[in-house]
Design an enzyme around this catalytic site. Sequence first.
Site, PDB file in Angstrom:
ATOM      1  N   GLY A  29      12.708  -2.789   0.341  1.00  0.00           N
ATOM      2  CA  GLY A  29      14.196  -2.648  -0.242  1.00  0.00           C
ATOM      3  C   GLY A  29      14.578  -3.535  -1.139  1.00  0.00           C
ATOM      4  O   GLY A  29      15.466  -4.107  -2.027  1.00  0.00           O
ATOM      5  N   PRO A  71       0.726  -1.023   0.107  1.00  0.00           N
ATOM      6  CA  PRO A  71       0.399  -0.152   0.030  1.00  0.00           C
ATOM      7  C   PRO A  71       0.677   1.074   0.211  1.00  0.00           C
ATOM      8  O   PRO A  71       1.618   1.352   0.550  1.00  0.00           O
ATOM      9  CB  PRO A  71      -0.694   0.128   1.383  1.00  0.00           C
ATOM     10  CG  PRO A  71      -0.115  -0.947   2.321  1.00  0.00           C
ATOM     11  CD  PRO A  71       1.173  -1.967   1.234  1.00  0.00           C
ATOM     12  N   MET A  72       0.455   2.203  -0.689  1.00  0.00           N
ATOM     13  CA  MET A  72       1.002   3.334  -1.156  1.00  0.00           C
ATOM     14  C   MET A  72       0.748   4.679  -1.223  1.00  0.00           C
ATOM     15  O   MET A  72       0.081   4.191  -2.545  1.00  0.00           O
ATOM     16  CB  MET A  72       2.382   3.126  -1.964  1.00  0.00           C
ATOM     17  CG  MET A  72       3.377   2.188  -2.122  1.00  0.00           C
ATOM     18  SD  MET A  72       4.764   2.036  -3.144  1.00  0.00           S
ATOM     19  CE  MET A  72       3.792   1.187  -4.477  1.00  0.00           C
ATOM     20  N   LEU A  73       0.458   5.322  -0.444  1.00  0.00           N
ATOM     21  CA  LEU A  73      -0.225   6.674  -0.326  1.00  0.00           C
ATOM     22  C   LEU A  73      -0.154   7.586  -1.715  1.00  0.00           C
ATOM     23  O   LEU A  73       0.942   7.956  -2.073  1.00  0.00           O
ATOM     24  CB  LEU A  73       0.175   7.834   0.800  1.00  0.00           C
ATOM     25  CG  LEU A  73      -1.362   8.880   0.877  1.00  0.00           C
ATOM     26  CD1 LEU A  73      -1.801   8.451   1.277  1.00  0.00           C
ATOM     27  CD2 LEU A  73       0.057   9.688   2.080  1.00  0.00           C
ATOM     28  N   GLN A  89      -6.031  -1.328   3.209  1.00  0.00           N
ATOM     29  CA  GLN A  89      -5.414  -0.757   4.760  1.00  0.00           C
ATOM     30  C   GLN A  89      -6.071  -0.197   5.505  1.00  0.00           C
ATOM     31  O   GLN A  89      -6.479   1.256   4.285  1.00  0.00           O
ATOM     32  CB  GLN A  89      -4.235  -0.586   3.858  1.00  0.00           C
ATOM     33  CG  GLN A  89      -3.374  -0.515   5.007  1.00  0.00           C
ATOM     34  CD  GLN A  89      -1.627   0.108   5.061  1.00  0.00           C
ATOM     35  OE1 GLN A  89      -1.462   1.339   4.674  1.00  0.00           O
ATOM     36  NE2 GLN A  89      -0.614  -0.929   5.592  1.00  0.00           N
ATOM     37  N   LYS A 146       0.021  -5.224   9.438  1.00  0.00           N
ATOM     38  CA  LYS A 146       1.744  -4.201   8.498  1.00  0.00           C
ATOM     39  C   LYS A 146       2.276  -3.756   9.436  1.00  0.00           C
ATOM     40  O   LYS A 146       1.542  -2.783  10.337  1.00  0.00           O
ATOM     41  CB  LYS A 146       1.226  -4.154   7.360  1.00  0.00           C
ATOM     42  CG  LYS A 146       3.232  -3.844   6.529  1.00  0.00           C
ATOM     43  CD  LYS A 146       2.396  -3.075   5.217  1.00  0.00           C
ATOM     44  CE  LYS A 146       3.334  -2.464   4.287  1.00  0.00           C
ATOM     45  NZ  LYS A 146       4.268  -1.558   4.339  1.00  0.00           N
ATOM     46  N   GLY A 150       7.095  -2.484  -2.828  1.00  0.00           N
ATOM     47  CA  GLY A 150       6.615  -1.085  -3.127  1.00  0.00           C
ATOM     48  C   GLY A 150       6.793  -0.363  -4.283  1.00  0.00           C
ATOM     49  O   GLY A 150       6.568  -0.598  -5.566  1.00  0.00           O
ATOM     50  N   CYS A 155       3.067   2.632   9.280  1.00  0.00           N
ATOM     51  CA  CYS A 155       3.703   3.968   8.707  1.00  0.00           C
ATOM     52  C   CYS A 155       4.413   5.291   9.286  1.00  0.00           C
ATOM     53  O   CYS A 155       2.850   5.425  10.512  1.00  0.00           O
ATOM     54  CB  CYS A 155       2.304   5.148   7.978  1.00  0.00           C
ATOM     55  SG  CYS A 155       2.242   6.695   7.312  1.00  0.00           S
ATOM     56  N   ASN A 205       8.891  -7.124   3.942  1.00  0.00           N
ATOM     57  CA  ASN A 205       8.578  -5.727   2.929  1.00  0.00           C
ATOM     58  C   ASN A 205       9.478  -4.468   3.052  1.00  0.00           C
ATOM     59  O   ASN A 205      10.378  -4.791   4.000  1.00  0.00           O
ATOM     60  CB  ASN A 205       7.431  -4.895   2.784  1.00  0.00           C
ATOM     61  CG  ASN A 205       7.121  -3.118   2.203  1.00  0.00           C
ATOM     62  OD1 ASN A 205       6.878  -2.943   3.022  1.00  0.00           O
ATOM     63  ND2 ASN A 205       7.814  -3.088   0.931  1.00  0.00           N
TER      64      ASN A 205
END
Length: 356
Positions: free
Chosen positions: A234, A39-41, A91, A160, A254, A121, A232
């Site tokens: 790198g 999940p990436m904003l 999420q 997560k 990601g 986060c 998760n």
Amino acid sequence: MLCYNPAPEMLFNRAVVFLNKHRCALSYAEHNCRFSVAPMLDWTDRHYRYFARLLSRNTLLYTEMVTTGAIIHGRGDFLEYNQQEHPVALQLGGSNPSELAHCAKLASERGYDEINLNVGCPSDRVQNGRFGACLMAEPELVAECVDAMKSVVDLPVTVKTRIGIDEQDSYEFLTRFIDIVSAAGCQDFTIHARKAWLSGLSPKENREIPPLDYDRAYQIKRDYPQLTIAVNGGIKTIEECQGHLQHLDGVMVGREAYQNPYLLASVDSEIYGDSTPTVDRRAVVEAMVPYVERHLANGGRVNHVTRHMLGLFNGLPGARNWRRTLSEKAHLKDAQPQLLLEAMAHVGEPKELELN
């Protein structure tokens, strides 16, 4: 460079065939979460997820983090998604058990495949709302949240998290968190293999500066073999994914899956052993044209979709012109879906190049 210019009717016929062949083949339970996109904003919105699904049938896709406040009080439909996205996980960001339960129930009714709680986060805004990575310091509250959601849905409720926060980064700190939250019924954890600094580092810096410690995630799996553990942070190549899967149940990728999306085209064969032929980049572009048409018909803009596709041709001759065409023209009011085909005409496969 040879020009790629098939007839329009051929493009859309091929697009329809492509979509029918490449819809998700596996259910959530069948695909077993071996590979997911994080999940990436502002990145993993429904347009990106539709695009990503064309590249991989089996990858688990996550929404951007959606706060309980946005779902309950916000204007607009924060649970909207395309049916083609399955398997897709929502999420949630929040720390109020009853509000999380309410949102989980809404998500279940809408057909989501998983509910994931954000405990990773580190941004100031998230901390001010008492959710995200700061919740690692309150495992009992996280357990209450998990229990509340599980009491109202039959979906998997997952977490997560990070390996630690600030000076609380010992293995004992992480195992206490796992012990308490798993006792509430959470069986699936994705561990971002960096700790988070809650002050002093930006969210971007928290994704890069704290050192990676994959062995910490490996040890969790050894000590908790009954839990599903994914890692998760790198991860950039399929080969790295395969290495992690020697120790863990899953990998979550990601930024690389966003900036170099054609990585996803190898996932089905290399991670899931799917014998379906690897999808062609051009077929993906053609399949996206009718999608953009529908988005425009609903009042959207071309660049809402194309901004997620800039990296599709990375490494190929003409990739820079593809990016430039979309970047310079897709935001214009009169931009049309066929801009994708115009941009693709600049791209050539190595075999199509003429030697001078």
